[in-house]
Design a protein around this motif. Structure first.
Motif, PDB file in Angstrom:
ATOM      1  N   LYS A  10      20.920  53.901  49.475  1.00  0.00           N
ATOM      2  CA  LYS A  10      22.010  54.746  48.962  1.00  0.00           C
ATOM      3  C   LYS A  10      22.745  55.430  50.108  1.00  0.00           C
ATOM      4  N   GLY A  11      21.925  55.955  51.049  1.00  0.00           N
ATOM      5  CA  GLY A  11      22.524  56.621  52.222  1.00  0.00           C
ATOM      6  C   GLY A  11      23.375  55.648  53.001  1.00  0.00           C
ATOM      7  N   LYS A  13      24.824  53.006  51.948  1.00  0.00           N
ATOM      8  CA  LYS A  13      26.041  52.618  51.237  1.00  0.00           C
ATOM      9  C   LYS A  13      27.165  53.624  51.463  1.00  0.00           C
ATOM     10  N   GLY A  14      26.755  54.897  51.568  1.00  0.00           N
ATOM     11  CA  GLY A  14      27.765  55.949  51.798  1.00  0.00           C
ATOM     12  C   GLY A  14      28.548  55.696  53.070  1.00  0.00           C
ATOM     13  N   ILE A  15      27.778  55.496  54.159  1.00  0.00           N
ATOM     14  CA  ILE A  15      28.516  55.292  55.414  1.00  0.00           C
ATOM     15  C   ILE A  15      28.944  53.841  55.608  1.00  0.00           C
ATOM     16  N   SER A  17      30.873  52.297  53.615  1.00  0.00           N
ATOM     17  CA  SER A  17      32.069  52.030  52.822  1.00  0.00           C
ATOM     18  C   SER A  17      33.177  51.381  53.653  1.00  0.00           C
ATOM     19  N   ASN A  87      29.231  52.806  60.795  1.00  0.00           N
ATOM     20  CA  ASN A  87      29.859  52.176  59.640  1.00  0.00           C
ATOM     21  C   ASN A  87      29.610  50.660  59.665  1.00  0.00           C
TER      22      ASN A  87
END
Ligand code: HEM
Lengths: 387, 270
Positions: A10-11, A13-15, A17, A87
Motif C-alpha cells: 500500500k505504501g 503504491k502511494g509513491i 503513482s 517513484n
C-alpha cells in the motif's frame, strides 16, 4: 494480487503513482529550463554571472532563494531527483510484485513489458551513478614541463577538485613528464599527440605513454593527454632595474588547432605592474617587415617579445632566436633551452561505470520496449500504407 | 564558400523551396500528380544537398561535423533523406513535406548566417564515438522534426480542413504517426546522449557538466519523456501532445544550434 493486503504494498503504491512521475518530471523540466537560461556557477565565469545579475534585478531576486544560479545542485533539484528515484523504484517494484515478470500472453507484450522494467531499472541505476560521481569523484588538470614532475611545479594549476564524500587525497601520486610528442598531419584527424610519463603512487610505479584520446588508467585514476605546448627557458637579468634574476621554463598557452596553432602568453614581472608578452614561432619568415609563422615544425624557433605597461603602452617588439639574448627596457632576456609541456586530465570517477551500464541497459530496454511496435508500424505500412 | 559550393547551396535552397511551392499548389488543387512532382523536386533538392556536403567535405578535408554551418547542412540533409526514405516505405504521410520544407529552410538560413572561416578538426574528434554521437543526433533531429510537422498539422487541422476540405489525412492518423516518430526519436536521442557522454568523458574527463548545452539536452529529453508518459497515463492525444511535439522541436533546435545565442560552451561544434 499476492501483495495486495500488505502494508508495504500500500505504501509503495502511494509513491508509485504515475501522476507523481508527471508532476516530478514537470518540475524537473522547469528547473532544467532555469538552468539552461540562467548562467550557472562553476560553468560560467563569476563576472558574467555578476553582469547577468546586474541586468536582471527582478529575476535575480526570485532566483536567489531557490539557488537559481546553481540550480542543478539546489535542494529543489536534488529532492526532485530523489523523489523520481523512489517513484521509479516503487512503480517498478509494484508492477513486478503484482503482475510478475512474464504475465503477458503474447511474445510481443512480454517483450514490451521486459523493456519497460529494464528501462526503469536502468533509470534508477543512472540516478544512483550520478550521485556516486557527484560525491566521490576527483578531477582536474595538471600541467607539467618535460623533465619535471608535478611536485616541481610552483603551482598545480588548476587544482584537482574532489567530491565531498571522498576520503583519499589526490596528492599522494606523482607524475613526471619524460617526453612529449606532437605530430601534425593534414588528415581527417590531423594531430597525433603523445606523452611518455613516469607515474608513482607508492608502492606502485609505472612508465607509460598517454595519448590524446587514449586515456591511461593507473591505480583507478585515469590520465588523458589534453594539450601539448612549448615551454621556452626564459632567463632574465636586470641591468638597471630592481628585478630579481629569473630562470624558468615558461609554459606558453596554445590557441587554435593544428597548423593554425599560436603559442603566446604573458609573463608578469616581479617588479609588478608590467608584463612580458611572449609569442613563440617554431618556424618563421619575415615578409614586409612582419613575422609570419610558416609551420609547426621546429626549423628556426624564435620568440617575439615586448614589455607591456599598466597603461597599455608597449616597448618595441623584438625577435629573439633560440640561444640569443635581447635587451628590453634595461632587462637582458635570454631564450635558452626549448622544452614542451603537457596538460593532463586527471579523473577518478567511480560513478562513471555505473552510469555507463545504465546507458547500455536503457538502450537495450528501449529497443525491447518498442521493437514490437515498430514492427507493427512496418507491417501496417506494407499492408495499406499512410501516404 | 567556394564558387561550386555556393552554386549547390543556392540550388539546394531553390529546389527545397520550389518543391514546397509545388506541394502547396498541388495540395490546394488536390492534384496527386502535382504532389508527385513536388516529391521529385524534393529528391532533386536532396541530390543538390548531397553534392554540397561532398564538395564541402573534399575542400575542408573532414566530414561535415565540426562547425555550426556544417552541422545544420547535414541535419537538413538527414531530415529530408530520412523523410523521403520512410515516406517511400509508406510509413509516414507525404503531406509532412509541407512542414518539413520550412523547417529545412530555417536550418539552411541559419547555416548561411553561421558561416565562419573553416574550423579544422581538432584531435578531440579522433574517436568513433564522434561518428555515433553525430549520426544519432541527426537521426533524432529528423525523427522529431517529422513528429513536429505532424503535430503542427494537427494543430492547424481545423483551419486547413475548413478552407481545403478532404486534403489532409485524418488527424488520428497524423497523431499516430507523430507519436511513432517521437518514439523513434527517444530511442535515437538516448543513443546520442549516451555516446555523447562517453565521448565527453574520454575527451574532458566529465560525462556530464551541467553546462547550458547539457541543460538544454536534458530539457528536451525530459519533454519527450513527459510526452510518452502523459500519453500513456493521462491519455493526452491530438492537440495536447501536438503542442509538446512542436515545442519539443524548438527546445531541441536551441540545444543543437541555439547555444551561441545564449552562452559560450566547451562542446565542439554548435
Ligand atoms: C526520466 C525518467 C523516465 C523515463 C526516461 C521513462 C521512460 C518511459 C518510456 C519510454 C515508457 C514507455 C511509454 C509508452 O508506453 O508509451 C515509459 C512507460 C512507463 N513509465 Fe516511465 N520513464 C521515466 C520515469 C518513470 C517513473 C519515475 C515512473 C514511476 C511511476 C514511470 C512509470 C512508467 C510506467 C508505469 C510506464 C508504462 C509501462 C507500460 O505499460 O508500457 N516512469 N516510461
Amino acid at each position: 494480487m499476492f501483495f495486495d493486503s500488505n502494508i508495504l504494498t500500500k505504501g509503495l503504491k502511494g509513491i508509485a503513482s504515475p501522476y507523481l512521475t508527471l508532476i516530478v518530471v514537470a518540475f524537473l523540466i522547469v528547473l532544467s529550463l532555469i538552468g539552461a537560461i540562467v548562467p550557472q556557477q562553476g560553468v560560467l565565469e563569476q563576472t558574467s554571472i555578476y553582469e547577468w545579475k546586474q541586468q536582471h534585478g527582478t529575476a535575480t531576486r526570485l532566483l536567489l532563494p531557490i539557488n537559481g544560479f546553481a540550480i542543478f545542485h539546489s535542494p529543489a533539484f536534488l529532492i526532485c531527483l530523489g523523489v523520481l528515484f523512489l517513484n521509479t523504484l516503487s512503480c517498478t517494484l509494484v508492477s513486478v510484485l503484482n503482475d510478475g515478470l512474464f504475465s503477458e500472453k503474447t511474445l510481443a507484450s512480454q517483450t514490451r513489458r521486459l523493456g519497460f522494467i529494464i528501462l526503469h531499472l536502468s533509470i534508477l541505476v543512472c540516478i544512483f551513478g550520478g550521485f556516486v560521481s557527484a560525491g566521490f569523484r576527483m578531477s582536474g588538470h595538471l600541467i607539467v614541463t618535460e623533465g619535471q614532475s608535478i611536485k616541481d611545479q610552483h603551482h598545480v594549476y588548476p587544482k584537482l577538485v574532489e567530491g565531498p564524500l571522498r576520503k583519499e587525497l589526490y596528492n599522494r601520486f606523482s607524475l613526471e613528464l619524460l617526453d612529449a610528442q606532437i605530430d601534425i598531419e593534414k588528415e581527417w584527424f590531423p594531430v597525433k599527440q603523445e606523452a611518455s610519463v613516469l607515474l608513482t603512487h607508492p608502492p606502485s610505479k609505472v612508465q607509460a605513454t598517454i595519448g590524446f584520446n587514449y586515456p591511461f588508467k593507473f591505480n583507478n585514476t585515469i590520465f588523458t593527454l589534453r594539450e601539448i605546448g612549448y615551454a621556452p627557458q626564459i632567463i632574465i637579468k636586470s641591468q638597471s632595474r630592481r628585478i630579481p634574476p629569473l630562470n624558468t621554463f615558461f609554459s606558453l598557452q596554445v590557441w587554435g588547432f593544428n597548423e593554425d596553432r599560436e603559442h603566446y602568453d604573458f609573463l608578469p614581472l616581479p617588479s609588478g605592474g608590467t608584463r612580458l608578452v611572449i609569442t613563440f614561432y617554431p618556424s618563421y619568415e619575415i615578409r614586409d617587415g612582419e613575422i609570419i609563422k610558416t609551420s609547426e615544425d621546429l626549423n628556426n624557433p624564435a620568440l617575439l617579445i615586448y614589455e607591456e605597461f599598466n597603461d597599455g603602452k608597449q616597448t618595441p617588439k623584438q625577435l629573439l632566436p633560440q640561444g640569443e639574448t635581447a635587451t628590453i627596457n634595461g632587462l637582458d632576456i635570454q631564450f635558452g633551452e626549448l622544452r614542451q609541456w603537457a596538460a593532463f586530465q586527471v579523473v577518478q570517477d567511480p560513478g562513471y561505470i555505473i552510469v555507463c551500464i545504465s546507458f547500455w541497459f536503457s538502450i537495450i530496454a528501449l529497443i525491447l520496449r518498442y521493437s514490437p511496435d515498430i514492427l507493427d508500424w512496418i507491417k501496417e505500412s506494407k499492408s495499406h500504407g499512410t501516404s | 564558400m567556394e564558387q561550386a559550393e555556393t552554386i549547390f547551396f543556392w540550388s539546394t535552397v531553390f529546389l527545397y523551396m520550389a518543391s514546397f511551392m509545388q506541394h502547396l499548389r498541388a495540395f490546394i488543387r488536390q492534384s496527386d500528380k502535382g504532389i508527385k512532382i513536388a516529391m521529385g523536386m524534393l529528391w532533386m533538392g536532396l541530390g543538390a544537398n548531397t553534392v554540397l556536403l561532398a564538395l564541402h567535405w573534399i575542400r575542408t578535408g573532414h566530414p561535415p561535423v565540426v562547425d555550426s554551418y556544417e552541422l545544420q547542412l547535414s541535419a537538413a540533409w538527414c531530415t529530408i533523406l530520412l523523410f523521403l526514405l520512410i515516406e517511400k516505405a509508406r510509413m509516414v504521410e507525404r503531406v509532412l513535406a509541407l512542414l518539413l520544407a520550412p523547417i529545412t529552410f530555417l536550418l539552411m538560413g541559419n547555416a548561411y548566417a553561421s558561416q565562419a572561416p573553416d574550423t579544422p578538426m581538432g584531435p578531440v574528434y579522433a574517436t568513433p564515438w564522434m561518428i555515433v554521437h553525430v549520426t544519432f543526433a541527426w537521426i533524432a533531429f529528423a525523427n522529431y522534426a517529422m513528429a513536429a510537422a505532424g503535430g503542427i498539422l494537427i494543430l492547424f487541422y481545423g483551419t486547413a480542413d475548413r478552407y481545403f476540405p478532404n486534403r489532409l489525412p485524418p488527424p488520428e492518423q497524423l497523431d499516430r504517426t507523430s507519436y511513432r516518430l517521437i518514439v523513434l526519436g527517444v530511442v535515437n536521442q538516448t543513443i546520442m546522449l549516451a555516446s555523447g557522454a562517453i565521448w565527453a568523458k574520454k575527451a574532458w574527463g566529465h560525462y556530464w557538466t551541467w553546462a547550458p548545452l547539457e541543460a538544454w539536452s536534458l530539457l528536451s529529453y525530459l519533454l519527450y519523456v513527459f510526452y510518452l508518459h502523459v500519453r500513456r497515463f493521462l491519455n493526452w492525444k491530438m492537440k495536447k501532445t501536438a503542442w509538446i511535439a512542436a515545442f519539443g522541436l524548438v527546445v531541441l533546435t536551441i540545444s543543437y544550434w541555439g547555444m551561441k545565442w545564449l552562452a559560450p560552451s566547451l562542446h565542439p561544434g554548435p
